[in-house]
Design a protein around this motif. Structure first.
Motif, PDB file in Angstrom:
ATOM      1  N   LEU B  72       0.820  -1.214   0.000  1.00 55.88           N
ATOM      2  CA  LEU B  72       0.000   0.000   0.000  1.00 55.88           C
ATOM      3  C   LEU B  72       0.853   1.264   0.000  1.00 55.88           C
ATOM      4  O   LEU B  72       0.563   2.230  -0.715  1.00 55.88           O
ATOM      5  N   ALA B  73       1.924   1.255   0.757  1.00 55.84           N
ATOM      6  CA  ALA B  73       2.761   2.458   0.850  1.00 55.84           C
ATOM      7  C   ALA B  73       3.381   2.778  -0.509  1.00 55.84           C
ATOM      8  O   ALA B  73       3.388   3.937  -0.943  1.00 55.84           O
ATOM      9  N   MET B 100     -11.798  -1.393   4.028  1.00 56.27           N
ATOM     10  CA  MET B 100     -12.401  -0.064   3.887  1.00 56.27           C
ATOM     11  C   MET B 100     -11.423   1.011   4.347  1.00 56.27           C
ATOM     12  O   MET B 100     -11.316   2.081   3.735  1.00 56.27           O
ATOM     13  N   ARG B 103      -8.889   1.600   1.711  1.00 59.97           N
ATOM     14  CA  ARG B 103      -9.466   2.336   0.586  1.00 59.97           C
ATOM     15  C   ARG B 103      -9.639   3.803   0.938  1.00 59.97           C
ATOM     16  O   ARG B 103      -9.511   4.675   0.080  1.00 59.97           O
ATOM     17  N   LEU B 104      -9.904   4.070   2.208  1.00 58.54           N
ATOM     18  CA  LEU B 104     -10.034   5.453   2.650  1.00 58.54           C
ATOM     19  C   LEU B 104      -8.690   6.165   2.529  1.00 58.54           C
ATOM     20  O   LEU B 104      -8.626   7.349   2.189  1.00 58.54           O
ATOM     21  N   VAL B 105      -7.618   5.453   2.773  1.00 61.85           N
ATOM     22  CA  VAL B 105      -6.288   6.052   2.675  1.00 61.85           C
ATOM     23  C   VAL B 105      -5.990   6.458   1.226  1.00 61.85           C
ATOM     24  O   VAL B 105      -5.593   7.579   0.952  1.00 61.85           O
ATOM     25  N   ALA B 107      -8.038   6.972  -1.128  1.00 57.97           N
ATOM     26  CA  ALA B 107      -9.009   7.941  -1.655  1.00 57.97           C
ATOM     27  C   ALA B 107      -8.531   9.369  -1.469  1.00 57.97           C
ATOM     28  O   ALA B 107      -9.053  10.288  -2.090  1.00 57.97           O
ATOM     29  N   GLY B 108      -7.534   9.563  -0.606  1.00 58.92           N
ATOM     30  CA  GLY B 108      -7.002  10.905  -0.398  1.00 58.92           C
ATOM     31  C   GLY B 108      -6.118  11.371  -1.535  1.00 58.92           C
ATOM     32  O   GLY B 108      -5.811  12.561  -1.640  1.00 58.92           O
ATOM     33  N   PHE B 109      -5.715  10.449  -2.407  1.00 56.23           N
ATOM     34  CA  PHE B 109      -4.904  10.823  -3.561  1.00 56.23           C
ATOM     35  C   PHE B 109      -5.819  11.036  -4.757  1.00 56.23           C
ATOM     36  O   PHE B 109      -6.986  10.746  -4.731  1.00 56.23           O
ATOM     37  N   ARG B 110      -5.243  11.500  -5.830  1.00 55.71           N
ATOM     38  CA  ARG B 110      -6.041  11.909  -6.987  1.00 55.71           C
ATOM     39  C   ARG B 110      -6.454  10.714  -7.837  1.00 55.71           C
ATOM     40  O   ARG B 110      -5.983  10.554  -8.961  1.00 55.71           O
TER      41      ARG B 110
END
Lengths: 468, 140
Positions: B72-73, B100, B103-105, B107-110
């Motif tokens: 993920l990182a 979830m 996915r929230l993490v 979602a902060g990117f474009r």
């Protein structure tokens, strides 16, 4: 008072172990040292009992006092409860103890607290893979936010009335967790400003990015699902969504967004970037129109009433760069300083002529275009000053007031106008690609052969291009 | 239809960044259905570093990133880099197996969409059409 089990079995186990272990009483004096300590220190440990072992306390010249002081925990243990330290005891009578990692543990509270210490080798400092990943993700998010903060800082710099008003509005927005509508043309930094406001007004709160014009209600649901899931699970949860191009979002998606905002009123926050000024949004969408429109034929119809009400809570607008002429030298210099600091070039300033060119240019793409120009100039300039010739072609070749009058336009054919425009696009693409025609063709979305044909045609036609 | 016989002006690149072949297979199956009829998809498979270099100075491009929990990182780094290099590119995340919270993490990117299965590509048809329609408008 309750009593524990007999201590002797424990004492026997500790003495049988070769691990150095000691205890410091509430008065800060050594009250126990295991057989392992004797082995490690090379000292009869009975001689260390009742000696002071407090970090920072005065120590006599007695070598045994010095050894006892070396066994003290780091300051702050009473607050933290645990600590780690690498201890290298002083030599005693030709015996030098090897340095060991020590784990300290405070047991109890206040005046009755004692300290237990164990020396050895430990593997607990190495974070497990999951924790390392979480740290890396956090670092990535922080870097992402810092980038937006830097852009927001640059965009809002300046001494003009517009810049001062912008900074004032940002301060107000950052002090409150409110729905916000940002109004400004593309390239005026709306996304970065809202990101920065979110970081200041709701630190730690999740922010979901939404590309407004691409949404329909189903895709919006899917995009916001992680936040909706979190909000539904806990009444204390909060989340924000940053919608780019809210005024270009299809109507059904707007309705869905408005519904979600209403459902999670106060907990789901909207930060919206609109490409037009709020006064231009005009009448709200006619809500009696329910038929679905094929997406190929969708036309922008403004914002629905509910969303206008939401984003009217707090509005921030930024003018186009051409309206902030006073700020352009400072903005360009600020961008130059930031890029030079990151090692992108050596130039320290703009020449007066270069600043004049920057001030005169109309900046159709606003701050984004200015940033691109500064990056280009910094890479081109070898010395410590950026001159006009280091600026992109479109900027250094721009001549205000040379646009044909309306009368001349009336005599200009459509084909000629298209050809002039095409010629300008080709020149800009070639400039951007440093003369590489294949790259320029790729940027223009045409084949290299077609680009070469166009260049040949323009050279034969000899039609003057804008700005030259 | 062979891409080499097509006017390059109607070709629109897709870049797939994954470790296996699940998503490239799905995209080859569904891309003709979800693209506008006048445009032709050109599908590339590339590792992360190559994907980022392909995005530099790229025109309208769609990137499909496979994001897995144990990477993920690194994925977040790629999403951020891609957003900075090519803010006009459309980023889609294939997020099978993410919680979830994960996915929230991201979602902060474009990113523009998150899908779990190859068949979910079909539901992105309206978004794909709007994306290419919007990118054509910017030429005016």
């Amino acid at each position: 008072m309750a009593s524990g089990t007999k201590i002797r079995p424990l004492a026997r186990l500790l003495d049988a172990s070769d691990a150095p272990l000691w205890a410091i009483g509430p008065s800060g004096r050594l009250v126990y040292l295991s057989a392992g300590c004797a082995e490690w220190l090379g000292i009869d440990v009975d001689s260390l009992l009742d000696r002071r072992s407090v970090a920072g306390a005065p120590v006599s010249t007695d070598p045994l006092d010095c050894v006892a002081a070396a066994l003290s925990p780091p300051q702050g243990l009473s607050t933290r409860g645990s600590a780690s330290l690498r201890i290298s005891p002083p030599a005693f009578e030709d015996h030098r103890a090897i340095p060991l990692e020590v784990r300290f543990l405070r047991v109890g509270e206040g005046d009755s607290a004692i300290v237990l210490a164990v020396a050895g080798s430990f593997d607990d400092r190495t974070p497990d893979a999951e924790l390392k990943d979480a740290i890396a993700i956090r670092q990535r998010l922080d870097a992402w936010r810092k980038r937006h903060a830097a852009i927001a800082s640059t965009v809002t710099a300046g001494n003009s009335a517009v810049a001062k008003r912008l900074r004032r509005r940002m301060r107000v927005a950052a002090a409150t967790r409110s729905d916000i509508g940002f109004f400004g043309a593309p390239g005026t930094g709306g996304e970065s400003i809202l990101n920065r406001i979110h970081e200041l007004s709701a630190p730690g709160e999740n922010l979901i990015n939404v590309d407004g014009p691409l949404m329909d209600s189903e895709l919006l649901d899917a995009t916001l699902m992680p936040a909706v899931h979190q909000l539904a699970e806990s009444r204390e949860a909060r989340a924000s969504t940053l919608v780019r191009g809210l005024d270009e979002m299809p109507y059904e998606a707007q309705q869905r967004l408005a519904s979600l905002l209403d459902t999670f009123s106060g907990r789901l926050r909207l930060l919206a970037v609109c490409g037009r000024q709020i006064a231009e949004l005009g009448e709200p969408i006619d809500e009696s129109i329910n038929e679905s429109i094929p997406f190929e034929e969708e036309e922008h119809r403004g914002l629905c009433t509910e969303l206008i009400e939401v984003i009217s809570a707090l509005t921030i607008s930024n003018r186009e760069l051409a309206e902030r002429v006073d700020d352009i030298p400072l903005l360009a210099t600020s961008m130059l300083d930031a890029r030079r600091a990151s090692g992108e070039g050596v130039a320290e300033r703009f020449s007066r002529a270069a600043l004049d060119a920057l001030v005169i240019y109309p900046w159709p793409r606003n701050h984004d275009e200015l940033d691109d120009a500064v990056r280009h100039a910094l890479r081109t300039a070898a010395g410590n000053a950026i001159a006009v010739e280091h600026l992109p072609l479109a900027i250094r070749s721009y001549r205000p007031g040379e646009q044909p009058s309306r009368g001349i336009h009336a005599n200009l054919s459509l084909d000629d106008a298209v050809q002039r425009y095409e010629h300008r696009l080709i020149l800009e693409a070639l400039e951007s690609a440093d003369g590489n025609r294949a790259e320029a063709a790729r940027q223009l979305g045409i084949s290299r052969a077609r680009l070469l044909r166009r260049i040949d045609e323009h050279n034969r036609t000899d039609l003057p291009s804008d700005g030259e | 239809m062979s891409v080499s016989l097509v006017d390059p002006g109607v070709i629109r690149p897709w870049i797939v960044c994954e470790t296996g072949t699940r998503w490239i297979t799905g995209l080859r199956r569904f891309a003709p259905e979800i693209m506008p009829s006048e445009l032709v998809p050109q599908i590339h498979v590339a590792p992360r570093s190559k994907t980022l270099s392909m995005l530099t100075h790229a025109g309208p491009t769609i990137v499909l990133w496979e994001v897995q929990p144990d990477g993920l990182a690194v994925s977040c780094e790629c999403l951020a880099q891609a957003a900075m290099l090519a803010p006009g590119a459309l980023q889609i995340v294939a997020a099978a197996g993410l919680t979830m919270r994960e996915r929230l993490v991201i979602a902060g990117f474009r990113i523009s969409a998150t899908i779990e299965h190859p068949e979910d590509l079909v539901s992105l048809k309206p978004m794909i059409h709007r994306y290419f329609a919007r990118s054509a408008q910017h030429l005016d």
